[in-house]
Write a protein that holds these residues in place. Sequence first.
Motif, short mmCIF file in Angstrom:
data_model
loop_
_atom_site.label_atom_id
_atom_site.label_comp_id
_atom_site.label_asym_id
_atom_site.label_seq_id
_atom_site.Cartn_x
_atom_site.Cartn_y
_atom_site.Cartn_z
N GLY A 33 5.12 5.75 -10.84
CA GLY A 33 6.15 6.58 -10.23
C GLY A 33 5.88 6.88 -8.76
N VAL A 34 4.62 7.05 -8.41
CA VAL A 34 4.26 7.38 -7.03
C VAL A 34 4.17 6.12 -6.16
N ALA A 35 3.87 5.00 -6.73
CA ALA A 35 3.63 3.77 -5.97
C ALA A 35 4.78 3.35 -5.05
N PRO A 36 6.04 3.36 -5.48
CA PRO A 36 7.10 2.92 -4.57
C PRO A 36 7.22 3.80 -3.32
N THR A 37 7.09 5.10 -3.48
CA THR A 37 7.15 6.00 -2.32
C THR A 37 5.96 5.77 -1.41
N ALA A 38 4.78 5.65 -1.99
CA ALA A 38 3.58 5.42 -1.19
C ALA A 38 3.68 4.08 -0.45
N TRP A 39 4.25 3.09 -1.09
CA TRP A 39 4.38 1.78 -0.46
C TRP A 39 5.28 1.85 0.78
N ARG A 40 6.32 2.68 0.74
CA ARG A 40 7.19 2.84 1.90
C ARG A 40 6.49 3.56 3.04
N PHE A 41 5.59 4.49 2.72
CA PHE A 41 4.90 5.27 3.74
C PHE A 41 3.74 4.53 4.39
N ARG A 42 3.34 3.39 3.88
CA ARG A 42 2.14 2.72 4.38
C ARG A 42 2.26 2.23 5.82
N ARG A 43 3.46 2.11 6.35
CA ARG A 43 3.67 1.66 7.73
C ARG A 43 3.85 2.83 8.71
N THR A 44 3.99 4.04 8.21
CA THR A 44 4.14 5.21 9.08
C THR A 44 2.77 5.59 9.63
N PRO A 45 2.66 5.81 10.94
CA PRO A 45 1.34 5.98 11.57
C PRO A 45 0.42 7.02 10.92
N VAL A 46 0.89 8.20 10.61
CA VAL A 46 0.00 9.21 10.04
C VAL A 46 -0.12 9.05 8.53
N TRP A 47 0.98 8.79 7.87
CA TRP A 47 0.98 8.72 6.42
C TRP A 47 0.22 7.53 5.86
N ARG A 48 0.02 6.50 6.66
CA ARG A 48 -0.71 5.33 6.14
C ARG A 48 -2.12 5.71 5.72
N TRP A 49 -2.73 6.66 6.43
CA TRP A 49 -4.08 7.09 6.06
C TRP A 49 -4.07 7.84 4.72
N VAL A 50 -3.03 8.61 4.49
CA VAL A 50 -2.89 9.30 3.20
C VAL A 50 -2.68 8.29 2.08
N VAL A 51 -1.89 7.27 2.34
CA VAL A 51 -1.64 6.23 1.33
C VAL A 51 -2.94 5.49 1.00
N TYR A 52 -3.73 5.17 2.01
CA TYR A 52 -5.02 4.51 1.75
C TYR A 52 -5.91 5.42 0.90
N GLY A 53 -5.93 6.70 1.21
CA GLY A 53 -6.72 7.64 0.42
C GLY A 53 -6.24 7.76 -1.01
N MET A 54 -4.92 7.69 -1.18
CA MET A 54 -4.38 7.75 -2.54
C MET A 54 -4.84 6.54 -3.35
N GLY A 55 -4.79 5.37 -2.73
CA GLY A 55 -5.22 4.16 -3.43
C GLY A 55 -6.69 4.22 -3.81
N VAL A 56 -7.52 4.63 -2.88
CA VAL A 56 -8.95 4.75 -3.16
C VAL A 56 -9.19 5.82 -4.22
N GLY A 57 -8.50 6.94 -4.11
CA GLY A 57 -8.68 8.03 -5.07
C GLY A 57 -8.30 7.65 -6.48
N VAL A 58 -7.20 6.94 -6.63
CA VAL A 58 -6.79 6.50 -7.97
C VAL A 58 -7.81 5.53 -8.54
N PHE A 59 -8.25 4.59 -7.72
CA PHE A 59 -9.24 3.61 -8.19
C PHE A 59 -10.54 4.30 -8.61
N VAL A 60 -11.06 5.17 -7.76
CA VAL A 60 -12.31 5.87 -8.07
C VAL A 60 -12.12 6.80 -9.27
N GLY A 61 -10.98 7.45 -9.34
CA GLY A 61 -10.71 8.34 -10.48
C GLY A 61 -10.67 7.59 -11.80
#
Length: 95
Positions: free
Chosen positions: A58-86
Motif C-alpha cells: 500500500g505504501v510502495a506506490p506513493t513512496a515510488w512517486r516521491f523518490r525523485r523529489t529532492p528532500v523526500w528521496r532520502w525519506v524513501v531510501y530510509g523507508m526501504g532500508v527500514g522495511v528490509f532491516v525490520g
Amino acid sequence: MPPAPRPVSGAGVPWFTGLLVTGFTAVVVATAVIAFGTQLARINAVLAVFLELVVVAGVAPTAWRFRRTPVWRWVVYGMGVGVFVGWIAALAGAG
C-alpha cells in the motif's frame, strides 16, 4: 585545445543531511515494522506476514512517486532500508 570547464551547479547533493534523514527514517520504520510484526505474530504468524505485505504494498506506490523529489528521496531510501532491516530482525526474532 583543453576541454571546456564544467558549469558549477551552485548547490551539491547534501549528503550529510540526506544520510542523517535516511538513517533516522530507517530506525523509525524498522522499529514500527518489528513492533507491528511481533505483536501480530503472537496472534497468528501467517496473518502477520500477510498484513506486513499488504502495508508495504500500500505504501510502495506513493513512496515510488516521491523518490525523485529532492528532500523526500532520502525519506524513501530510509523507508526501504527500514522495511528490509525490520523484516530481517522480525524473522531472526521468530526463530
